[in-house]
Design a protein around this motif. Structure first.
Motif, short mmCIF file in Angstrom:
data_model
loop_
_atom_site.label_atom_id
_atom_site.label_comp_id
_atom_site.label_asym_id
_atom_site.label_seq_id
_atom_site.Cartn_x
_atom_site.Cartn_y
_atom_site.Cartn_z
N GLY A 131 -9.33 46.67 -23.52
CA GLY A 131 -8.06 46.53 -22.85
C GLY A 131 -7.65 45.09 -22.58
O GLY A 131 -8.42 44.14 -22.76
N ILE A 132 -6.43 44.94 -22.11
CA ILE A 132 -5.85 43.63 -21.84
C ILE A 132 -6.65 42.85 -20.80
O ILE A 132 -6.70 41.62 -20.84
CB ILE A 132 -4.38 43.78 -21.38
CG1 ILE A 132 -3.72 42.41 -21.18
CG2 ILE A 132 -4.28 44.62 -20.14
CD1 ILE A 132 -2.24 42.50 -20.84
N TRP A 133 -7.32 43.55 -19.89
CA TRP A 133 -8.06 42.87 -18.82
C TRP A 133 -9.51 42.59 -19.19
O TRP A 133 -10.29 42.17 -18.36
CB TRP A 133 -7.98 43.68 -17.52
CG TRP A 133 -6.57 44.01 -17.10
CD1 TRP A 133 -6.09 45.23 -16.74
CD2 TRP A 133 -5.47 43.11 -16.98
NE1 TRP A 133 -4.77 45.17 -16.42
CE2 TRP A 133 -4.35 43.86 -16.55
CE3 TRP A 133 -5.29 41.74 -17.21
CZ2 TRP A 133 -3.10 43.29 -16.34
CZ3 TRP A 133 -4.03 41.18 -17.01
CH2 TRP A 133 -2.96 41.94 -16.57
N GLU A 134 -9.86 42.88 -20.43
CA GLU A 134 -11.18 42.51 -20.95
C GLU A 134 -12.32 43.05 -20.08
O GLU A 134 -13.28 42.35 -19.76
CB GLU A 134 -11.29 40.98 -21.07
CG GLU A 134 -10.24 40.41 -21.99
CD GLU A 134 -10.21 38.89 -22.01
OE1 GLU A 134 -11.02 38.25 -21.30
OE2 GLU A 134 -9.37 38.33 -22.74
N VAL A 135 -12.20 44.31 -19.69
CA VAL A 135 -13.21 44.91 -18.83
C VAL A 135 -14.56 44.88 -19.54
O VAL A 135 -14.65 45.04 -20.76
CB VAL A 135 -12.84 46.36 -18.45
CG1 VAL A 135 -11.57 46.38 -17.62
CG2 VAL A 135 -12.71 47.25 -19.67
N ARG A 136 -15.59 44.62 -18.78
CA ARG A 136 -16.92 44.51 -19.37
C ARG A 136 -17.72 45.80 -19.20
O ARG A 136 -18.93 45.82 -19.36
CB ARG A 136 -17.64 43.30 -18.79
CG ARG A 136 -16.85 42.01 -19.09
CD ARG A 136 -17.68 40.77 -19.14
NE ARG A 136 -16.88 39.64 -19.64
CZ ARG A 136 -17.38 38.45 -19.95
NH1 ARG A 136 -18.67 38.22 -19.81
NH2 ARG A 136 -16.60 37.49 -20.40
N GLY A 137 -17.00 46.87 -18.89
CA GLY A 137 -17.61 48.18 -18.84
C GLY A 137 -17.38 48.93 -20.15
O GLY A 137 -17.05 48.33 -21.18
N PRO A 138 -17.52 50.25 -20.14
CA PRO A 138 -17.37 51.04 -21.37
C PRO A 138 -15.96 50.92 -21.94
O PRO A 138 -14.98 50.79 -21.20
CB PRO A 138 -17.66 52.48 -20.90
CG PRO A 138 -18.41 52.33 -19.62
CD PRO A 138 -17.91 51.08 -18.98
N ALA A 139 -15.86 50.97 -23.26
CA ALA A 139 -14.55 50.98 -23.92
C ALA A 139 -13.83 52.29 -23.59
O ALA A 139 -14.45 53.35 -23.43
CB ALA A 139 -14.72 50.84 -25.43
N ARG A 140 -12.51 52.20 -23.47
CA ARG A 140 -11.69 53.37 -23.15
C ARG A 140 -10.43 53.33 -23.99
O ARG A 140 -10.11 52.33 -24.64
CB ARG A 140 -11.33 53.40 -21.66
CG ARG A 140 -12.53 53.53 -20.73
CD ARG A 140 -12.07 53.51 -19.28
NE ARG A 140 -13.19 53.54 -18.33
CZ ARG A 140 -13.76 54.64 -17.88
NH1 ARG A 140 -13.32 55.82 -18.27
NH2 ARG A 140 -14.76 54.58 -17.03
N ALA A 195 -7.33 46.51 -28.70
CA ALA A 195 -6.39 47.08 -29.67
C ALA A 195 -4.98 46.54 -29.52
O ALA A 195 -4.19 46.60 -30.47
CB ALA A 195 -6.38 48.60 -29.54
N ASP A 196 -4.65 45.99 -28.37
CA ASP A 196 -3.27 45.52 -28.15
C ASP A 196 -2.96 44.22 -28.86
O ASP A 196 -1.79 43.89 -29.07
CB ASP A 196 -3.02 45.35 -26.66
CG ASP A 196 -3.78 44.17 -26.06
OD1 ASP A 196 -5.03 44.21 -26.10
OD2 ASP A 196 -3.14 43.22 -25.56
N VAL A 197 -3.99 43.45 -29.24
CA VAL A 197 -3.76 42.08 -29.69
C VAL A 197 -2.92 42.03 -30.97
O VAL A 197 -1.99 41.22 -31.09
CB VAL A 197 -5.11 41.35 -29.88
CG1 VAL A 197 -4.91 40.07 -30.65
CG2 VAL A 197 -5.73 41.06 -28.53
N ILE A 198 -3.22 42.90 -31.95
CA ILE A 198 -2.44 42.89 -33.17
C ILE A 198 -0.99 43.26 -32.88
O ILE A 198 -0.05 42.69 -33.45
CB ILE A 198 -3.06 43.83 -34.22
CG1 ILE A 198 -4.38 43.22 -34.73
CG2 ILE A 198 -2.10 44.08 -35.38
CD1 ILE A 198 -5.12 44.09 -35.73
N GLY A 199 -0.79 44.16 -31.94
CA GLY A 199 0.57 44.49 -31.52
C GLY A 199 1.29 43.29 -30.93
O GLY A 199 2.47 43.05 -31.22
#
Length: 602
Positions: A389-398, A344-348
């Motif tokens: 998130g910014i760190w591209e976690v490969r777990g569940p979205a938060r 979600a941060d990318v457009i920002g």
């Protein structure tokens, strides 16, 4: 075995790059683009995966190296018992060719040099068909396999067990040139270069670009080199900046966090635009802005977090079996699976950068502002979605707090586009959404008991990305909540005095725990120190960080504090972007207590 990561120097023609080791071996080269398959891949294996060695045959020879000032021309001086030679390694700039030149210069006495060439196209999947053509006292070696071909011009080589070798003696005053050129195998080989002319033109171009730089401060030299790194990683024709020149260098010894960074992250592109604008490169910034706009054009629902150099969208991740990995740390990956993530941060990030362009005097076009309105319309209907998130976690979205802050920043910059620049749009609705997002963050992304912003909504841990909050104006650097967050980062995320991204032993991470401090995060902490009145802490940490650069001023992604070596892909654009911004923050000094450059009330 591959050298330590800091033992490699970069040379580039702004289309691709090569890594040259302290031992004189080119262990990484992808032609004709950064994201092409490797031709020399010893970095991710051993010499049999491709390399080009040029060094004295004397095992006791010593080498000092540096860049020709303001360039990416690598100068190496070899000293042996019998004499001294210099080697200039460079990739000619501006001729729209794919060349690599190695010029040997006799300085004193005479030195016996050895050369070993192992060409392995296709990430070491293909051994080429090789032939040599005599040209006077020289020989042209031509290697062909599938779509790829190279020609090496210079002293003749002798075949020996799937490699080609030679020795040559270089006396004082003598010059020997070796020219390697890639070309499509269905075409004729390109003509030989005038090496002296190419060398002079390449040096003049790099030095002219470096002279355009504006910055004064204690870390000027490091910032100039960082700006040159950003230029070297930017594809001159397509316009995209790769995150690094390499793939699959592990984030920890023998680890599995090995990713392909030879693509363009919108986040890096946006930060690059901001850095170019703040350092006097307006023409380059306009080119970057054009790349950003082209990349995200189309249906906003299709916006990706990363693209290929020309804006390609299909970047499937796969694991290679032909390369065993850096010192055996597999897998080696090509492509990047994070391309399909929602962040979600990318457009920002994009809208913050485009607003910075407006502030720098770059006017909107009939295309640029409508595109931004389309992006914010998409965000209006999707801002509350959990993400990776910014760190591209490969777990569940938060619901990551940093992501939500960048959503806030997106609405904020659109509001300011109307109020400060007279652009059209539903400013009242955007302002209401900005306030709604701010309240959401303060209610769910802040732990009042610990006085910290949290990594994600409902969590209790901090994350280094929270250091970005004051940078985008969400809160002041000296806001008590921010100071509490910094104290928690210092307590929880410092490893050997450097900043980890987050704790990899938490529920956020699904990959095996273990990575090193992320250098960009430590530079963010420098910024925070400088902006919150801790000037001496900012300078001390900055001095330590720049000392982690290798002998030619390059930084990788991370630093292994236990073993004292760089880690991760190299050179890392984000590390050098963050270095430049941290140096600017130190020059700017602390922000007066109680103020913020862009607070929620704007």
């Amino acid at each position: 075995m591959a050298l330590n990561i800091e033992d490699y120097a970069l040379i580039s023609d702004c289309h691709t790059a090569a890594l040259v080791g302290r031992d004189g071996s080119i262990d990484w080269l992808c032609l004709p683009r950064y994201d092409s398959a490797s031709m020399f891949g010893a970095l991710l294996g051993d010499e049999d995966h491709g390399r080009w060695l040029l060094a004295p045959v004397d095992d006791s020879a010593t080498c000092t190296r540096s860049y020709v000032d303001g360039t990416f021309i690598l100068s190496q001086v070899w000293t042996t018992e019998t004499g001294q030679v210099g080697v200039l390694d460079f990739m000619p700039h501006g001729d729209r060719r794919s060349d690599l030149v190695r010029r040997v210069l006799g300085i004193s006495g005479s030195v016996r040099m050895g050369q070993e060439l192992r060409i392995r196209f296709g990430c070491a999947t293909t051994m080429p068909w090789v032939r040599q053509l005599r040209r006077g006292d020289q020989r042209d070696l031509i290697a062909v396999a599938g779509p790829d071909a190279v020609i090496l011009r210079g002293p003749g080589l002798t075949p020996a067990d799937h490699r080609h070798v030679s020795q040559l003696t270089v006396a004082a005053g003598e010059t020997v040139d070796l020219q390697l050129a890639w070309y499509p195998s269905h075409e004729e080989p390109p003509h030989a270069l005038d090496v002296t002319d190419s060398l002079h033109r390449t040096a003049e171009w790099w030095q002219g670009w470096a002279r355009s730089y504006t910055h004064e401060g204690a870390f000027r030299d490091e910032v100039v080199r960082s700006m040159l790194v950003l230029r070297a990683l930017t594809h001159e024709t397509a316009g995209g900046i790769v995150a690094a020149a390499t793939t699959s260098l592990p984030e920890s010894r023998g680890g599995h966090r090995n990713w392909d960074y030879r693509y363009v992250w919108l986040r890096d592109a946006a930060l690059t635009l901001s850095v170019l604008l703040s350092h006097g490169y307006e023409v380059e910034a306009q080119g970057w802005r054009a790349w950003l706009l082209r990349a995200v054009a189309g249906d906003p629902e299709d916006v990706q977090i990363m693209y290929g150099l020309s804006g390609e969208r299909y970047l499937p991740e796969r694991e290679l079996t032909s390369l065993p990995g850096y010192r055996g740390a597999g897998p080696v990956r090509v492509g990047n699976g994070a391309v399909n993530q929602f962040q979600a941060d990318v457009i920002g990030e994009v809208l913050v950068a485009l607003h910075a362009a407006r502030e720098a005097g770059i006017t909107e076009t009939e295309f640029s502002w409508p595109l931004q309105r389309a992006l914010i319309d998409y965000l209006e209907h999707n801002w509350s979605r959990p993400d990776q998130g910014i760190w591209e976690v490969r777990g569940p979205a938060r619901e990551f707090t940093h992501s939500r802050v960048m959503v806030w920043a997106a609405f904020d910059r659109m509001v300011r586009g109307v109020s400060e620049f007279g652009l059209d749009g539903p400013v009242e609705r955007w302002a209401e959404l900005r306030e709604e997002v701010r309240l959401d963050i303060e209610r769910h992304g802040f732990d009042a008991e610990r006085n910290i912003f949290t990594q994600y909504f409902g969590g209790s841990d901090v994350d280094a990305s929270l250091l970005v909050l004051p940078q985008v104006g969400f809160c002041a650097p000296d806001d008590p909540r921010m100071l509490g967050t910094v104290a928690a980062i210092e307590a929880d995320l410092l490893s050997g005095g450097l900043v980890l991204r987050y704790r990899t032993d938490t529920t956020v991470a699904v990959l095996p725990a273990g990575e090193q401090p992320f250098l960009a995060c430590s530079f963010w902490l420098v910024e925070q120190y400088a902006a919150s009145g801790r000037g001496s802490d900012a300078t001390a940490l900055m001095e330590r960080l720049v000392a982690l650069s290798n002998d030619v001023g390059l930084l990788s992604e991370e630093y292994d504090v236990r073993y004292g070596h760089q880690a991760g892909n190299t050179p890392q654009a984000l590390s050098h972007l963050a270095l430049a911004l941290a140096a600017d923050a130190i020059v700017a000094g602390s922000v007066p207590v109680g103020t913020s450059a862009a607070g929620p009330g704007l």
